[in-house]
Motif scaffolding. Structure first.
Motif, PDB file in Angstrom:
ATOM      1  N   SER A 273     -27.553  11.809  56.140  1.00 25.03           N
ATOM      2  CA  SER A 273     -26.699  11.161  56.815  1.00 25.03           C
ATOM      3  C   SER A 273     -25.229  11.512  56.697  1.00 25.03           C
ATOM      4  CB  SER A 273     -26.878   9.656  56.187  1.00 25.03           C
ATOM      5  OG  SER A 273     -26.741   9.628  54.944  1.00 25.03           O
ATOM      6  N   ILE A 274     -25.166  12.814  56.039  1.00 26.41           N
ATOM      7  CA  ILE A 274     -23.648  12.960  55.935  1.00 26.41           C
ATOM      8  C   ILE A 274     -23.509  14.492  56.136  1.00 26.41           C
ATOM      9  CG2 ILE A 274     -23.595  13.454  53.427  1.00 26.41           C
ATOM     10  CD1 ILE A 274     -20.693  12.176  53.441  1.00 26.41           C
ATOM     11  N   LEU A 275     -22.469  15.224  56.867  1.00 27.29           N
ATOM     12  CA  LEU A 275     -22.614  16.443  57.038  1.00 27.29           C
ATOM     13  C   LEU A 275     -20.967  17.159  56.350  1.00 27.29           C
ATOM     14  CD1 LEU A 275     -22.715  16.073  60.997  1.00 27.29           C
ATOM     15  CD2 LEU A 275     -24.332  16.599  59.451  1.00 27.29           C
ATOM     16  N   PRO A 276     -21.423  17.705  55.091  1.00 32.26           N
ATOM     17  CA  PRO A 276     -20.639  18.335  54.525  1.00 32.26           C
ATOM     18  C   PRO A 276     -19.724  19.503  55.042  1.00 32.26           C
ATOM     19  CG  PRO A 276     -22.535  18.683  53.246  1.00 32.26           C
ATOM     20  CD  PRO A 276     -22.988  17.820  54.654  1.00 32.26           C
TER      21      PRO A 276
ATOM     22  N   ARG B 204     -23.882  21.541  48.412  1.00 26.38           N
ATOM     23  CA  ARG B 204     -24.187  21.030  49.479  1.00 26.38           C
ATOM     24  C   ARG B 204     -25.580  20.190  49.701  1.00 26.38           C
ATOM     25  NH1 ARG B 204     -22.744  22.907  54.603  1.00 26.38           N
ATOM     26  NH2 ARG B 204     -21.425  24.611  53.750  1.00 26.38           N
ATOM     27  N   PHE B 205     -26.282  20.859  48.713  1.00 29.10           N
ATOM     28  CA  PHE B 205     -27.691  20.429  48.825  1.00 29.10           C
ATOM     29  C   PHE B 205     -27.979  19.127  48.036  1.00 29.10           C
ATOM     30  CE2 PHE B 205     -27.955  25.064  49.073  1.00 29.10           C
ATOM     31  CZ  PHE B 205     -28.449  25.111  50.414  1.00 29.10           C
ATOM     32  N   TYR B 206     -26.792  18.498  47.293  1.00 25.93           N
ATOM     33  CA  TYR B 206     -26.902  17.398  46.745  1.00 25.93           C
ATOM     34  C   TYR B 206     -26.690  16.225  47.775  1.00 25.93           C
ATOM     35  CZ  TYR B 206     -26.217  19.798  42.231  1.00 25.93           C
ATOM     36  OH  TYR B 206     -26.382  20.428  41.031  1.00 25.93           O
ATOM     37  N   PHE B 207     -26.076  16.358  48.958  1.00 24.20           N
ATOM     38  CA  PHE B 207     -25.913  15.589  49.931  1.00 24.20           C
ATOM     39  C   PHE B 207     -27.194  15.151  50.905  1.00 24.20           C
ATOM     40  CE2 PHE B 207     -21.825  17.345  49.020  1.00 24.20           C
ATOM     41  CZ  PHE B 207     -21.158  16.122  48.767  1.00 24.20           C
TER      42      PHE B 207
ATOM     43  N   SER C 137     -18.811  13.086  58.887  1.00 23.03           N
ATOM     44  CA  SER C 137     -18.380  14.373  58.680  1.00 23.03           C
ATOM     45  C   SER C 137     -17.441  14.406  57.280  1.00 23.03           C
ATOM     46  CB  SER C 137     -17.643  14.996  59.622  1.00 23.03           C
ATOM     47  OG  SER C 137     -18.431  15.347  60.768  1.00 23.03           O
ATOM     48  N   LEU C 138     -17.951  15.271  56.284  1.00 18.69           N
ATOM     49  CA  LEU C 138     -17.096  15.077  55.019  1.00 18.69           C
ATOM     50  C   LEU C 138     -16.644  16.606  54.969  1.00 18.69           C
ATOM     51  CD1 LEU C 138     -16.250  14.224  51.992  1.00 18.69           C
ATOM     52  CD2 LEU C 138     -18.568  14.943  51.362  1.00 18.69           C
TER      53      LEU C 138
END
Length: 397
Positions: A230-233, A224-227, A212-213
Motif C-alpha cells: 500500500s506504499i510505493l517507495p 525496499r522489501f520491508y514496505f 508514494s514515499l
C-alpha cells in the motif's frame, strides 16, 4: 424491352471501389551511436517513434509518449524538468527552510500550512488549514523524523492528509532514520527499520491509490522489501549534487573517490564510476580494528570520501588519516545525511594550509537533517548541498 445492365458486388458490405490507404512513410535516422537506430513513421494524424537499441533489446513502440526527465547513472542533474503537476506541499516546522527552497523551484508547487499546537499534557493538537481547498489536488508532506519525540505528531498529519479526498499523496522523508538497524545479528535484536517501514505502509490510500514515499540514499537498498503493497517507495540519491559540485572545483581533473568500506562501495560506485576509486577496509590487528587501503592509490590526488551518513565520524577520520599517510594532496568528504549526535561535527577540522592529515578541505552534506544544517552553517569545512531541486523533480513523478 431490353434488359438493364446489372453490376454485382460479391461482398455487399464493402463498397465497390475502396481507396487504397497511403502507406506509412518512415523516416530513419542513425545517430552517432552505431548501436541505436531511431525510426519515425507517420500514420496521420499521429507520429510513432521506434527506438532500436541493440540486437538483444526488444523494440518499444510508444505512441505520443510524454518526455520523462531522468537522471543518468553518472550523476548529472537534469535541469530540464517540466513542472506540469500542481502540488500542495505541507511541511513540519523543522523542514520549513527546505520547503521554501522546494517551492522556489517552480510555481506549480504551493506551500500549505498546518497549525502545530499541543495540549497541556504535551500531546499534539493539530489543525490543517483550508482542508476543503485541497480536495482533488496532488498533496505532499515534507517530513523530518529527527527524533522519536516528533514522529507521532507528524504521523498524525500524514495519516490525515490522504483521507481529505486528495487526488494523490506523496510523503517526502529525505532521511529514513532507522535505516542502519535493518538486520538481526543475534536472537532478540529488533530491526527497527522494518518497524518504521510497516508504520509507513499503513498510511491510508488516497483517491489516486497508494502513497508514494520519497527517500534519499537509504542505508540499504534491500529495505525496499520491508514496505507493504500500500506504499510505493521511491529511492533517490544526493550523489548528483556531489558530482555537479566536483565539476566546479579548480582541481576537478585530479579527483579520486574513496569509500570507507565495501558497503559504501557497493552502494555508490556505479554512480561515480567515471572517477578513480579507492576502497578502504577495517582489519583487526590484535585487539584493535584499524583502517587500511584495500585497493587504489591516493598519491597526489584530491580524495573525496563518500558515504551515505555520518554519526560520530570515527570511521571517516580514520580513513582520512590513512589516505593522508599514503600521499593524498587534499582530502574532502561527502555524506547525504549529516546526523552528528552530541555535536560530533566539531571533530572535523578545516584544512586551509595543505595539510590533509589535519583536516578536510570540504565536508559536503545535504539538508536532509535540518537541525545539523543550523549547527554547521558558515562553519568550515562544511558546505550544504540542498535537496530542494531533486525533491521538486521527484514530486513530478
Amino acid at each position: 424491352m431490353s434488359a438493364l445492365p446489372i453490376s454485382i458486388n460479391p461482398n455487399p458490405f464493402t463498397p465497390k471501389s475502396t481507396p487504397t490507404p497511403k502507406p506509412y512513410s518512415p523516416t530513419i535516422s542513425i545517430p552517432q551511436n552505431p548501436n541505436r537506430i531511431r525510426s519515425e513513421y507517420r500514420s496521420s494524424p499521429t507520429w510513432t517513434t521506434v527506438d532500436y537499441t541493440s540486437k538483444l533489446d526488444p523494440i518499444h513502440v510508444v505512441p505520443n509518449s510524454p518526455i520523462v526527465p531522468m537522471t543518468s547513472n553518472l550523476g548529472a542533474v537534469d535541469t530540464n524538468v517540466k513542472y506540469s503537476k500542481k502540488v500542495c506541499l505541507f511541511y513540519c516546522p523543522e523542514t520549513k527552510a527546505l520547503a521554501d527552497g522546494i517551492a522556489a523551484q517552480s510555481d506549480s508547487i504551493e506551500l500549505r500550512s498546518i497549525n502545530w499546537r499541543t495540549f497541556e499534557d504535551g500531546f499534539p493538537n493539530l489543525f490543517i488549514e483550508n482542508a476543503h481547498g485541497i480536495r482533488g489536488q496532488h498533496v505532499a508532506f515534507l517530513a523530518s523524523f529527527s527524533s522519536p519525540g516528533v514522529i507521532f505528531e507528524q504521523l498524525s498529519a500524514i495519516y490525515a492528509l490522504p483521507k481529505l479526498f486528495v487526488s494523490s499523496f506523496t510523503l517526502v522523508l529525505p532521511f529514513f532514520p532507522t535505516g542502519t538497524f535493518e538486520r538481526m545479528e543475534a536472537e532478540g535484536d529488533i530491526a527497527t527499520a522494518f518497524t518504521l517501514a510497516r508504520i509507513l505502509s499503513s498510511i491510508p490510500i488516497s483517491r489516486g491509490g497508494p502513497t508514494s514515499l520519497v527517500v534519499f540514499d537509504i542505508h540499504a537498498l534491500q529495505e525496499r522489501f520491508y514496505f507493504g503493497d500500500s506504499i510505493l517507495p521511491c529511492f533517490e540519491s544526493g550523489i548528483p549534487l556531489l558530482t555537479k559540485r566536483l565539476q566546479q572545483l579548480p582541481d576537478s581533473d585530479n579527483i579520486s573517490i574513496a569509500f570507507p568500506d565495501d558497503g559504501a562501495w557497493k552502494r555508490f560506485h556505479k554512480m561515480l564510476q567515471h572517477f578513480p576509486m579507492i576502497v578502504c577496509a577495517k582489519v583487526r590487528e590484535g585487539d584493535q580494528r584499524i583502517v587500511r587501503i584495500k585497493e587504489g592509490d591516493p598519491s597526489g590526488q584530491h580524495v573525496v570520501i563518500v558515504d551515505d551518513l555520518v554519526q560520530s565520524g570515527g570511521t571517516l577520520i580514520e580513513c582520512q588519516k590513512v589516505l593522508a599517510a599514503h600521499g593524498a594532496s587534499k582530502i574532502s568528504a561527502y555524506v547525504t545525511h549529516g546526523i552528528f549526535p552530541n555535536r560530533s561535527w566539531e571533530r572535523f577540522k578545516h584544512d586551509s594550509g595543505g595539510t590533509p592529515g589535519d583536516g578536510f578541505a570540504y565536508f559536503w552534506i545535504t539538508d536532509s537533517c535540518p537541525s545539523t544544517v543550523k549547527d554547521v552553517k558558515d562553519r568550515h569545512p562544511f558546505e550544504v548541498l540542498s535537496l530542494a531541486g531533486l525533491i521538486a523533480a521527484a514530486l513530478q513523478i
